[in-house]
Design a protein around this motif. Sequence first.
Motif, PDB file in Angstrom:
ATOM      1  N   LYS A 104       4.112   3.555  -0.076  1.00  0.00           N
ATOM      2  CA  LYS A 104       3.389   3.393   1.201  1.00  0.00           C
ATOM      3  C   LYS A 104       2.642   4.673   1.570  1.00  0.00           C
ATOM      4  CE  LYS A 104       3.917  -0.691   1.693  1.00  0.00           C
ATOM      5  NZ  LYS A 104       2.745  -1.563   1.747  1.00  0.00           N
ATOM      6  N   ASN A 105       3.209   5.828   1.210  1.00  0.00           N
ATOM      7  CA  ASN A 105       2.525   7.108   1.435  1.00  0.00           C
ATOM      8  C   ASN A 105       1.202   7.151   0.687  1.00  0.00           C
ATOM      9  OD1 ASN A 105       3.946   8.674   3.250  1.00  0.00           O
ATOM     10  ND2 ASN A 105       5.416   9.375   1.728  1.00  0.00           N
TER      11      ASN A 105
ATOM     12  N   ILE B  97       8.769   3.926   0.261  1.00  0.00           N
ATOM     13  CA  ILE B  97       8.043   4.796   1.198  1.00  0.00           C
ATOM     14  C   ILE B  97       7.031   5.653   0.426  1.00  0.00           C
ATOM     15  CG2 ILE B  97       8.263   6.598   2.970  1.00  0.00           C
ATOM     16  CD1 ILE B  97      11.056   5.406   3.598  1.00  0.00           C
TER      17      ILE B  97
ATOM     18  N   LEU C 222      -1.336   4.987   2.400  1.00  0.00           N
ATOM     19  CA  LEU C 222      -1.986   5.619   3.559  1.00  0.00           C
ATOM     20  C   LEU C 222      -3.151   6.499   3.098  1.00  0.00           C
ATOM     21  CD1 LEU C 222       0.927   6.762   5.945  1.00  0.00           C
ATOM     22  CD2 LEU C 222      -0.499   4.741   6.126  1.00  0.00           C
TER      23      LEU C 222
ATOM     24  N   SER D 165      16.241  -1.332   4.502  1.00  0.00           N
ATOM     25  CA  SER D 165      16.196  -0.114   5.309  1.00  0.00           C
ATOM     26  C   SER D 165      17.344  -0.045   6.313  1.00  0.00           C
ATOM     27  CB  SER D 165      14.861  -0.015   6.045  1.00  0.00           C
ATOM     28  OG  SER D 165      14.757  -1.082   6.966  1.00  0.00           O
TER      29      SER D 165
ATOM     30  N   LEU E 147      -6.319   4.455   2.647  1.00  0.00           N
ATOM     31  CA  LEU E 147      -6.933   3.762   3.808  1.00  0.00           C
ATOM     32  C   LEU E 147      -8.300   4.318   4.150  1.00  0.00           C
ATOM     33  CD1 LEU E 147      -4.034   3.178   6.387  1.00  0.00           C
ATOM     34  CD2 LEU E 147      -5.415   1.429   5.291  1.00  0.00           C
TER      35      LEU E 147
ATOM     36  N   ILE F 256       6.040  -3.346   7.144  1.00  0.00           N
ATOM     37  CA  ILE F 256       6.827  -2.326   6.424  1.00  0.00           C
ATOM     38  C   ILE F 256       6.557  -0.930   7.004  1.00  0.00           C
ATOM     39  CG2 ILE F 256       5.133  -2.067   4.538  1.00  0.00           C
ATOM     40  CD1 ILE F 256       7.617  -1.801   2.652  1.00  0.00           C
ATOM     41  N   ASN F 257       5.293  -0.662   7.374  1.00  0.00           N
ATOM     42  CA  ASN F 257       4.955   0.642   7.963  1.00  0.00           C
ATOM     43  C   ASN F 257       5.644   0.828   9.316  1.00  0.00           C
ATOM     44  OD1 ASN F 257       3.384   1.202   5.776  1.00  0.00           O
ATOM     45  ND2 ASN F 257       1.461   0.639   6.751  1.00  0.00           N
TER      46      ASN F 257
ATOM     47  N   ALA G 185      -2.911   0.385   9.492  1.00  0.00           N
ATOM     48  CA  ALA G 185      -1.602   0.710   8.917  1.00  0.00           C
ATOM     49  C   ALA G 185      -0.472   0.080   9.723  1.00  0.00           C
ATOM     50  CB  ALA G 185      -1.423   2.224   8.862  1.00  0.00           C
TER      51      ALA G 185
ATOM     52  N   GLU H  65       8.385  -0.555  10.197  1.00  0.00           N
ATOM     53  CA  GLU H  65       9.813  -0.397   9.919  1.00  0.00           C
ATOM     54  C   GLU H  65      10.123   1.039   9.492  1.00  0.00           C
ATOM     55  OE1 GLU H  65      11.735  -3.050  10.494  1.00  0.00           O
ATOM     56  OE2 GLU H  65      13.557  -1.971   9.964  1.00  0.00           O
ATOM     57  N   ILE H  66       9.245   1.611   8.646  1.00  0.00           N
ATOM     58  CA  ILE H  66       9.460   2.997   8.197  1.00  0.00           C
ATOM     59  C   ILE H  66       9.429   3.925   9.413  1.00  0.00           C
ATOM     60  CG2 ILE H  66       8.548   4.920   6.809  1.00  0.00           C
ATOM     61  CD1 ILE H  66       7.308   2.737   4.940  1.00  0.00           C
TER      62      ILE H  66
ATOM     63  N   GLN I 285       0.880  -3.588   9.211  1.00  0.00           N
ATOM     64  CA  GLN I 285       1.845  -3.940   8.154  1.00  0.00           C
ATOM     65  C   GLN I 285       3.266  -3.706   8.672  1.00  0.00           C
ATOM     66  OE1 GLN I 285       1.163  -2.043   4.407  1.00  0.00           O
ATOM     67  NE2 GLN I 285      -0.937  -2.749   4.258  1.00  0.00           N
TER      68      GLN I 285
ATOM     69  N   ASN J 200      12.557   3.550  11.581  1.00  0.00           N
ATOM     70  CA  ASN J 200      13.743   4.151  10.949  1.00  0.00           C
ATOM     71  C   ASN J 200      13.690   5.654  10.966  1.00  0.00           C
ATOM     72  OD1 ASN J 200      15.256   1.909  10.238  1.00  0.00           O
ATOM     73  ND2 ASN J 200      13.986   1.530   8.445  1.00  0.00           N
TER      74      ASN J 200
ATOM     75  N   PHE K 233      12.200  -5.152   2.880  1.00  0.00           N
ATOM     76  CA  PHE K 233      12.402  -3.787   3.387  1.00  0.00           C
ATOM     77  C   PHE K 233      13.183  -3.763   4.706  1.00  0.00           C
ATOM     78  CE2 PHE K 233      11.158   0.205   5.492  1.00  0.00           C
ATOM     79  CZ  PHE K 233      11.552   1.100   4.521  1.00  0.00           C
TER      80      PHE K 233
ATOM     81  N   PHE L 258       5.632  10.559   5.418  1.00  0.00           N
ATOM     82  CA  PHE L 258       4.955   9.352   5.899  1.00  0.00           C
ATOM     83  C   PHE L 258       4.520   9.541   7.358  1.00  0.00           C
ATOM     84  CE2 PHE L 258       4.745   5.164   7.831  1.00  0.00           C
ATOM     85  CZ  PHE L 258       4.037   4.423   6.889  1.00  0.00           C
TER      86      PHE L 258
ATOM     87  N   ASN M 245       7.831  -5.765   0.527  1.00  0.00           N
ATOM     88  CA  ASN M 245       7.405  -5.856   1.929  1.00  0.00           C
ATOM     89  C   ASN M 245       8.309  -6.775   2.743  1.00  0.00           C
ATOM     90  OD1 ASN M 245       5.288  -4.145   1.553  1.00  0.00           O
ATOM     91  ND2 ASN M 245       3.817  -5.761   1.114  1.00  0.00           N
TER      92      ASN M 245
END
Lengths: 75, 235
Positions: free
Chosen positions: B228-229, B225, B232, B15, B235, A64-65, A59, A67-68, A62, A71, B11, A44, B8
């Motif tokens: 979400k990958n 994730i 991306l 997490s 996009l 959640i992005n 991106a 947060e990723i 968001q 982390n 998380f 990611f 969403n």
Amino acid sequence: MINEIIIMNGHGIYVWSAFSFTLISFVTLYFITKLQLSKEQKRFVVKFGSLNEEKAKIARSQNINKEILSNTFKI
Amino acid sequence: MFKHFEPNKIFVITSRAPKYVLFLFIIVLTIGLTEALILSPEDYKQSDAVRIMYVHVPAAWISLGTFSSLALLSVGSFIFKNKNFALISKSLAPAGFIFNIIALVTGSIWGKPTWGTWWAWDARITSMLILALFYGMYLVAWRIYEDKEQATKITSMIAILGVINVPIIKYSVDWWNTLHQPPSISILSNNSIHTSMLIPLGIMTAAFVLFSLLIFLMKYNTELIKIKNKGLNRL
């Protein structure tokens, strides 16, 4: 006392092997799962880094992005 | 109602939770192991071999409970068309499968000193083995089907079909003559197990539940994730 716990009236081999198998399974599953998680987090970050500024802005909007990313940098 | 549990939104919790769950799991497991291996009494008949119960029984309970949850979520996924249900099921399955394997292996180890054999094709053991096969099929199906919708359908069918086996496992000791002992713990009637053994069993069960939760959270985060990958890429 320690000998009693180890030998367990002749049943030690069975008891200890059952508990050892359980704990080894736990450790193995934990590390496999953690490895998969870290791999996805790293993927990611790499993908996120390759985005142009405009796409990165979208991106980042968001939660959640964000947060990723937060982390991932902690690991 | 389900919108509050959208990936969403949760998380932030999923997490951050694993590190706290891991900490709690280590504490509860340490207490459980001390109780199970040192403080709890030996059985008058089985002697110290009874201690295997503290890993075997919770593992069996959790594997059955997890598979029932998979089936329930699969039905929910069909009815409500909620993709999060499939994601939760997929994340629950690995821990359930490992607990199924632990129940089979520790049961086999327990069988040697108590029955004099590592394995017997009796109803309880065979039905537990069938459950492991269903778990195996479920996990393999997620891997082999590229199309997520198709994978969700196939895995849901496996879970719904496999759950028929759960009451068979539960009542196998009543329906057939088996080597396996009848249940010692019941919610509806009095337990035939002494408190000195029930307490360590309860603590070990709590530790195993925490481990399941830990693996579930980590797996769920991994799956999110992954999604979400792919997001991306689009996009």
